[in-house]
Design a protein around this motif. Structure first.
Motif, short mmCIF file in Angstrom:
data_model
loop_
_atom_site.label_atom_id
_atom_site.label_comp_id
_atom_site.label_asym_id
_atom_site.label_seq_id
_atom_site.Cartn_x
_atom_site.Cartn_y
_atom_site.Cartn_z
N ASP A 1 4.71 -13.14 -9.16
CA ASP A 1 4.38 -12.06 -8.23
C ASP A 1 5.65 -11.34 -7.79
N LYS B 1 5.93 -8.87 -5.93
CA LYS B 1 5.84 -8.35 -4.56
C LYS B 1 6.40 -9.32 -3.52
N ARG C 1 13.02 -9.06 -9.86
CA ARG C 1 12.08 -8.48 -8.90
C ARG C 1 12.55 -7.10 -8.47
N ALA D 1 10.48 -3.77 -9.24
CA ALA D 1 9.98 -3.01 -8.09
C ALA D 1 10.48 -1.56 -8.14
#
Length: 195
Positions: free
Chosen positions: A89, A91, A135, A139
């Protein structure tokens, strides 16, 4: 028709047009897409005032995210069973580990703390840096892709709704907090959108 009749006709048309108009005092009331120039400057797929184009203010390039880019770094074998969060994940801000786990052995159960193994802690810290880099990269690319898609959706809306919509560049920000809050660009310039 005399001049006064023409003036009254135009005054009537202006008042008729303004009857359904709402005065916008805060830019967020437009309920449509808006983006700050600071955000555009930080996106790799956006170029503000691209060289070679005298009449272009902004160029936004389409972003492709490869399937491989969406795959996070795999935790080392030594961390298997310790990862608490779903590290797939993107997020999440970070990936936590379990502080303790129960090991079932032939002669019974025993508790093991994550901090019992210094090598495991170092591997986690090293892997977590890799994960956070992954990440951050993903993102950023997803935000850039969304920005392109937002501009494209706006373009499609302009194609459907035509003259009812307006794209503007706002310069400067008036902020007034008295009886009624006002947050609105000082100057707006009508822009064109092309793909």
């Amino acid at each position: 028709m005399g001049v006064s009749k023409i003036e009254r006709l135009f005054q009537y048309l202006i008042e008729l047009n303004n009857q359904g108009s709402k005065v916008i005092r805060r830019y967020r009331e437009y309920n449509d897409f808006y983006i700050w120039d600071e955000d555009l400057f930080n996106m790799e797929n956006c170029t503000v005032f691209p060289s070679g184009f005298h009449d272009v203010w902004l160029e936004v390039r389409k972003v492709h995210i490869d399937k491989k880019e969406e795959i996070p770094p795999t935790p080392p074998e030594l961390l298997q069973g310790w990862i608490e969060d779903n590290y797939n994940d993107w997020k999440l801000e970070t990936v936590r580990v379990k502080p303790m786990r129960v090991i079932v052995e032939e002669d019974g159960e025993r508790e093991e703390r994550f901090t019992d193994d210094l090598n495991r802690q170092r591997m986690y810290e090293t892997w977590l840096v890799e994960w956070k880099n992954w990440r951050e990269h993903l993102a950023r690319k997803k935000q850039e892709k969304k920005t392109y898609e937002d501009f494209f959706k706006m373009y499609q809306r302009f194609e459907r709704e035509g003259e009812r919509l307006e794209l503007v560049l706002g310069v400067g920000m008036l902020t007034w907090k008295k009886d009624e809050n006002i947050e609105h660009p000082l100057v707006t310039v009508r822009m064109e959108l092309s793909f």
